[in-house]
Enzyme design. Structure first.
Site, short mmCIF file in Angstrom:
data_model
loop_
_atom_site.label_atom_id
_atom_site.label_comp_id
_atom_site.label_asym_id
_atom_site.label_seq_id
_atom_site.Cartn_x
_atom_site.Cartn_y
_atom_site.Cartn_z
N TYR A 98 0.91 -1.24 0.30
CA TYR A 98 0.14 -0.52 -0.20
C TYR A 98 0.90 1.16 0.00
CZ TYR A 98 -3.25 -3.18 1.14
OH TYR A 98 -4.92 -4.29 1.32
N HIS A 126 -7.69 0.33 2.57
CA HIS A 126 -7.63 -0.96 2.40
C HIS A 126 -5.79 -0.62 3.47
CE1 HIS A 126 -8.28 -4.62 1.93
NE2 HIS A 126 -8.27 -4.56 0.37
N SER A 182 -6.01 -15.30 5.01
CA SER A 182 -6.04 -14.03 5.99
C SER A 182 -4.97 -15.43 6.80
CB SER A 182 -7.66 -14.44 7.07
OG SER A 182 -6.94 -13.67 8.34
N SER A 185 -10.43 -13.09 -4.89
CA SER A 185 -10.36 -13.05 -3.54
C SER A 185 -11.37 -13.28 -3.48
CB SER A 185 -10.11 -11.32 -3.08
OG SER A 185 -10.39 -11.70 -1.72
N GLN A 186 -11.77 -14.31 -2.52
CA GLN A 186 -13.48 -14.70 -2.17
C GLN A 186 -14.11 -13.63 -0.78
OE1 GLN A 186 -15.54 -18.67 -0.61
NE2 GLN A 186 -13.52 -18.48 0.62
#
Length: 640
Positions: free
Chosen positions: A95, A334, A450, A550-551
């Site tokens: 980021y 994010h 994650s 991404s789910q």
């Protein structure tokens, strides 16, 4: 305002629950394991000659007494001294070092079910109800009363790190010329913020949600929002759309902000925005048909300067959009938190609103409240130039985005579970098949997993473009010789097993991306030149994620979307439900090779072909490898 991570660490030590303290440290994977897996991941994705060269470089890097071992030791020493050895490296790389504008490129959006507002008061009541929910949720965070999350599925029962939740309403992404900074309120010096910022008609207003130590009721909030809506209509008071500056590239915005800061009026306005709890954006009608595709596109970029694109402040983590035409949702910065955290928070708010809407509508406020305050700006000619440039660039972003929200309705995760397969692994293999059908090759793929089983854990990458997936998609796409159904089924099982096994490695901190990043950054800190492994074309290719996936499953009526991460790539966010799967596919129109419609059609064809294969072979199919069943629930870990 200090760096978020330092402030968070101090605050968490004092107040975190027993479960939070017991989350283990992220392990440093063994060097040889990572190097072996890296070669395995890339062998089938780059030309043969290039791979041979890479293999020599990797072997040299990993040789006994070589550079790799020295860097590994430094990383292990760093792990001893820090809470999470990769946290700052990852945050900067993912980021803060990124110079691209936040809309589409970085900030995901959550789209609510379309609302039907009869008049502006309905819109404002919805917003007041939402703000009331934010206050409830923030109270849970402030008292550390939010229940600890636990892992589910194969590795169930582990407490998950909760620190990301504390960035929802108390952090801010400050633009910098070469690198942004993630900051948090210095709560030990200043009081917690007690105001939100309401954006309306490209103007910004301070709405105090606590007055004289009393939290405003929903009726009070509605009354104050009515005042704001009226003030925002006043043509004589209209100020330039400063929020537009936050849509620009990070370096340009940093320079514009430094120019703004020269004036004390601007400094005060910036301070109020940067310290607020969140933004509520009261949008004008978008002027588009409100289907899922259009609603998601509008939520990602606001429709440009002439619509609602300037009615935003993109540096704030949570912006709640309430449109006059019923287009509502959340736009998230994010960097402070991952997808699951923003989804959990948003679902809490939607549940709050659903439950409170069943109750009798509260009476409007009767107490006299001070009028909300409009934020003032002094605009120099330089700022006018920055605004004009930002408006033009945002328009290009709007015109360039190729987006489709596609609902696959032939089956959902219930059918997949009956095949004794993880729905996430199944969909990932389908995405590989879809990409191959469109482009006749596989590419480095990103699927977020994650790492919240570990202290300060963020995400690791599941590299879904496995060699087993390539063997399967080639068999399904009919390359060269025809392959029998039993052989296709075997390759399907192998692809599922490879995907599942890699997923387990990722969520347990044993995948390769964070480790290679850590080795690279340690080398950058200690040596003048980066080791050849990190300048090699294969490594550069491995980090260009043409397919970024991404789910993001939801339990409320809402869905998530985001843009591609490279100019020639796709973003593919999916939300599996029992009887359907919603895909949000994004790409850029400027890239002639990509097409979101083409990819969505290929996803449909791939899912149908896989269903047909499973159905045909179900009577003779042998039991899948043991790990499949155990990992069926791993999908809860695969979130942006």
């Amino acid at each position: 305002m200090p760096d978020l991570e330092k402030d968070m660490q101090k605050k968490e030590k004092d107040t975190c629950s027993k479960d939070e303290r017991e989350v283990p440290k992220l392990p440093v994977p063994p060097l040889q394991q990572t190097l072996r897996m890296y070669l395995q991941c890339m062998k089938h994705l780059v030309p043969e000659e290039q791979f041979k060269k890479t293999k020599v470089i990797v072997e040299q890097f990993g040789s006994a007494g070589g550079l790799g071992e020295s860097l590994q030791q430094m990383l292990e020493e760093r792990s001893e001294k820090t809470m999470n050895w990769v946290f700052n490296y990852w945050l900067d790389d993912m980021y803060l070092n990124n110079r691209l504008a936040l809309p589409v490129n970085s900030s995901p959006a959550i789209i609510f079910a379309r609302q039907y507002f009869e008049d502006v008061n309905d819109q404002l009541r919805f917003a007041a109800n939402l703000i009331s929910g934010v206050q409830d949720y923030k109270a849970l965070l402030d008292t550390h009363a939010l229940p600890t999350d636990f892992s589910r599925g194969q590795l169930s029962g582990h407490p998950l790190c909760m620190k990301q939740y504390y960035g929802l309403f108390s952090s801010y992404r400050l633009p910098g010329r070469t690198k942004d900074t993630l900051v948090a309120q210095k709560s030990n010096v200043m009081p917690e913020p007690e105001h939100i910022i309401v954006a309306c008609n490209n103007q910004f207003f301070v709405l105090d949600v606590v007055i004289n130590f009393r939290r405003l009721s929903e009726g009070d909030l509605f009354t104050q929002l009515q005042k704001i809506a009226k003030m925002a209509e006043n043509e004589e008071e209209m100020l330039p759309p400063i929020g537009l500056l936050t849509t620009d590239g990070r370096t340009e915005w940093a320079e514009a902000r430094m120019t703004l800061m020269k004036d004390s009026t601007n400094r005060d306005s910036l301070d109020m925005i940067e310290r607020c709890i969140c933004l509520v954006c009261l949008d004008s009608p978008s002027g588009v048909e409100l289907n899922n595709t259009n609603m998601a596109s509008q939520m990602l970029h606001g429709g440009g300067y002439h619509k609602n694109g300037a009615n935003r402040w993109y540096d704030k983590p949570m912006q709640f959009v309430v449109g006059r035409d019923g287009l509502c949702g959340t736009v998230c910065e994010h960097s402070p938190f991952d997808g699951i955290v923003m989804v959990q928070c948003t679902e809490y708010l939607l549940r709050h609103m659903k439950e409170s809407s069943k109750k009798l509508l509260r009476a409007d406020s009767v107490s006299e409240l001070p009028a909300p305050r409009r934020l003032r700006w002094k605009c120099s000619p330089d700022i006018q130039m920055y605004l004009a440039s930002a408006a033009e660039k945002l328009q290009r972003v709007v015109e360039n985005l190729d987006f489709i929200a596609y609902k696959f309705e032939h089956y959902g995760k219930e059918f997949i579970k009956k095949q004794k397969v993880s729905p996430d692994a199944y969909i990932q293999v389908a995405l590989q098949l879809a990409f191959y059908r469109c482009h006749r090759r596989l590419v480095p793929t990103y699927e977020s997993a994650s790492l919240r089983r570990f202290d300060e854990g963020r995400v690791e990458n599941i590299r879904s473009a496995t060699s087993e997936a390539l063997a399967f998609v080639k068999a399904m796409a009919g390359d060269k010789t025809a392959v029998s159904d039993p052989e296709k089924m075997q390759r399907f099982k192998d692809a599922i097993a490879a995907q599942t096994n890699y997923s387990v490695l990722a969520v347990t901190g044993m995948a390769i991306d964070n480790h290679l990043l850590g080795l690279r950054e340690v080398a950058r800190e200690h040596y003048k030149e980066l080791p050849e492994i990190f300048t090699d074309e294969t490594y550069l290719t491995s980090n260009r994620f043409i397919l970024s996936t991404s789910q993001v499953p939801t339990t409320m009526e809402m869905f998530c979307c985001y843009g591609p991460v490279v100019p020639n790539g796709y973003g593919a966010c999916y939300n599996p439900q029992p009887e359907h799967i919603l895909f949000c596919i994004s790409s850029f129109k400027e890239c002639k090779e990509t097409s979101s419609n083409m990819f969505a059609k290929a996803v449909e064809d791939s899912l149908l072909a896989m269903r047909d294969l499973c159905t045909k072979c179900s009577s003779t199919t042998a039991k899948p490898p043991a790990k499949h069943d155990a990992a069926t629930q791993l999908q809860s870990d695969h979130q942006c």
